[in-house]
Scaffold this motif. Sequence first.
Motif, short mmCIF file in Angstrom:
data_model
loop_
_atom_site.label_atom_id
_atom_site.label_comp_id
_atom_site.label_asym_id
_atom_site.label_seq_id
_atom_site.Cartn_x
_atom_site.Cartn_y
_atom_site.Cartn_z
N ALA A 189 -5.33 5.02 -5.71
CA ALA A 189 -6.70 4.79 -6.17
C ALA A 189 -6.76 3.52 -7.02
CB ALA A 189 -7.19 5.98 -6.99
N VAL A 190 -7.68 2.60 -6.65
CA VAL A 190 -7.86 1.38 -7.44
C VAL A 190 -8.53 1.74 -8.74
CG1 VAL A 190 -8.91 -0.90 -7.50
CG2 VAL A 190 -8.04 0.00 -5.34
N GLU A 191 -7.85 1.44 -9.86
CA GLU A 191 -8.36 1.81 -11.17
C GLU A 191 -9.01 0.65 -11.90
OE1 GLU A 191 -5.74 3.73 -13.85
OE2 GLU A 191 -5.98 5.68 -12.93
N HIS A 192 -8.48 -0.55 -11.71
CA HIS A 192 -8.94 -1.64 -12.55
C HIS A 192 -8.55 -2.97 -11.93
CE1 HIS A 192 -10.09 -3.75 -16.19
NE2 HIS A 192 -8.89 -4.27 -16.29
N PRO A 233 0.81 -1.22 0.00
CA PRO A 233 0.00 0.00 0.00
C PRO A 233 0.84 1.27 0.00
CG PRO A 233 -0.15 -1.12 2.12
CD PRO A 233 0.51 -2.06 1.18
N SER A 234 2.01 1.24 0.63
CA SER A 234 2.87 2.43 0.64
C SER A 234 3.41 2.71 -0.75
CB SER A 234 4.03 2.22 1.63
OG SER A 234 3.56 2.08 2.94
N ILE A 235 3.87 1.67 -1.43
CA ILE A 235 4.37 1.86 -2.80
C ILE A 235 3.23 2.30 -3.72
CG2 ILE A 235 5.42 0.70 -4.78
CD1 ILE A 235 6.77 -1.20 -2.75
N ALA A 236 2.07 1.67 -3.56
CA ALA A 236 0.93 2.01 -4.44
C ALA A 236 0.45 3.44 -4.23
CB ALA A 236 -0.21 1.02 -4.18
N THR A 266 0.86 -2.34 -10.51
CA THR A 266 0.07 -3.44 -11.07
C THR A 266 0.45 -4.72 -10.35
OG1 THR A 266 0.06 -2.34 -13.23
CG2 THR A 266 -0.57 -4.67 -13.16
N LEU A 267 -0.51 -5.34 -9.71
CA LEU A 267 -0.29 -6.57 -8.95
C LEU A 267 -1.00 -7.72 -9.65
CD1 LEU A 267 0.72 -8.05 -6.41
CD2 LEU A 267 -1.40 -7.35 -5.26
N TRP A 287 -5.22 -13.33 -11.36
CA TRP A 287 -6.00 -12.11 -11.19
C TRP A 287 -5.06 -10.92 -11.17
CZ3 TRP A 287 -11.04 -11.65 -11.77
CH2 TRP A 287 -11.68 -10.48 -11.35
N MET A 288 -5.60 -9.77 -11.65
CA MET A 288 -4.80 -8.55 -11.73
C MET A 288 -5.54 -7.41 -11.04
SD MET A 288 -4.72 -5.39 -13.45
CE MET A 288 -5.50 -5.61 -15.06
#
Length: 592
Positions: free
Chosen positions: A127-130, A99-102, A108-109, A119-120
């Motif tokens: 902010a979660v985009e996709h 979460p810190s890096i994001a 992209t995980l 799953w991606m």
Amino acid sequence: MSIRRLPSHLVNRIAAGEVVERPAAALKELVENAIDAGATRIAVKLGGGGTDLIEVTDDGCGMTPADMALALERHATSKLPDEDIEGVRTLGFRGEALPSIASVARLTLESRVRGADGWMRLVDNGAVEHEAPAALPPGTRVRVEGLFARVPARRKFLRSARAEYAACLEIVRRLAMARPGIGFSVEHDGRRTLSVQPDEDRPARVAALTDRDLAANSVGIDFEREGLRLGGVAGLPTFHRGIADHQYLFVNGRPVKDRLLIGAIRGAYAEMMPRDRHAVVALFLDVPADVVDVNVHPAKTEVRFRDPALVRGLIVSGLRRALDEAGHRAVQRPSVGALGAWQSEPATPGDPPVWGAADLLDRTFASSGSAVNDRRPTFAMPPPMARAEPAYAPPPETIQYPLGVARGQVAKTYIVAEAEDGLVIVDQHAAHERLVLERMRRAMAGGGVASQALLLPEVVELDEPACDRLEARAGELADFGLDLDRFGPRAMLVRATPALLGSGDVSGLVTDLADELAAYDEALSLRERLDHVAATMACHGSVRAGRVLSVAEMNALLREMEVTPHSGQCNHGRPTWVKLAHGDIEKLFGRK
């Protein structure tokens, strides 16, 4: 001002300031996660030194979509199943890395558990985009793009792409050293820069990641005391480096930097190597979890031991025992056959040469860089062996010279001279080191140091960051008479060396210069950096301790010391000579 709760995005950015201060810190967290996931192969891709791209792919256990969502929340972790924070055995466990890096990059995980679909999940600066299904082998892939792109205050404090890449490579090198059962690879800007296969034994892995010559110039360590175990490899005392960056320390498989451990290494090698040189070691300390605290630093790079004295004694004893068992071993030298290929012209019996001080200075301790021959001391006659040397010219009067007249040499290191008012003892290496440095400074002030071309250019193999540093400073080094070019990703081609130094240990000189640039390149001014370069070169061009000098050569050294500024101390601040006045000598014998 009233107290309020901070918004989650700001909390994440504050956490990122602790965990992700630069690309190497983010890479460390991601690779440690891969190791803790049970990976047997970890592939790292970098772009722009890690500021543009960090990608870590592993073949570990993977995550389900639900676990992926939790992994991107703060304080969520799989590494403390029983909440025993004191007994943690994983590399990381706080659950703040992802979460810190994001929160400060585009992350992209992608992950897949064996027997399930992948799953991606894409998060852009918090902010979660996709999210969607993803095709990938079992394991996890994390891709970080544009680190600090939207935090310019943080990005402007990053160093150059080369420097950030070097820090990233060092992180992977240390983690790979600690885990020989895992294969590691690193690509930077599309080019493979590191690759080690799994299942290598520990000494082979250490040598592959540091210096290939270490395997032949080291001893293995396997020592145990009171439940603590020390393993690894230790370079021979004669296999040393100019800085301490080549000391790799691990506690329970975790790379650490600890003053206690570094001090113990220095103590173990005391009296076996020069004070300004540093051992090359990789030490692996395995201790019960309850005797070490790994929570004293946010990045887990420092530890605290319950019994520091026991740990220090273990390291000193383990290193000393291993080095003692090495016996008389020293750094590998050329074979007898190779040395036999060199020929020297014998002196004509009964016709000893008569050398004046000026001739000797020109022949031995050259004061200018105009000549192209080897300027180091050479001997046409067999050196004196523990005897008085015949006088082929009347000895000079002591009254003429402040440092006196040479009367002999002790331990092949110290010149003993008689002055009018006492006895002078000179450290020949320290003194000549200062003389060479002052000559180089004078030459630089006069427009540059003359070069001496090598008959055959010499290739010096280094790691890629070291080559980058030397290539970036090639112009400045050329002013000192060192002509070198890049020769592939991991080698430098040396075409010429400073004429003041002669054809000495070219590889050692270039290696030490790379170390000096690593330690001081960014922190010092140009003038200070040039002084460090000159000092390093002077050390390599100096008369070494252990070299037998003739009386005439000793006197030539004393005369040059008398007219050279700062000759009372060497380049490292140590005295080059001491004097015992007649009164001091009389006190020693009870005459006063």
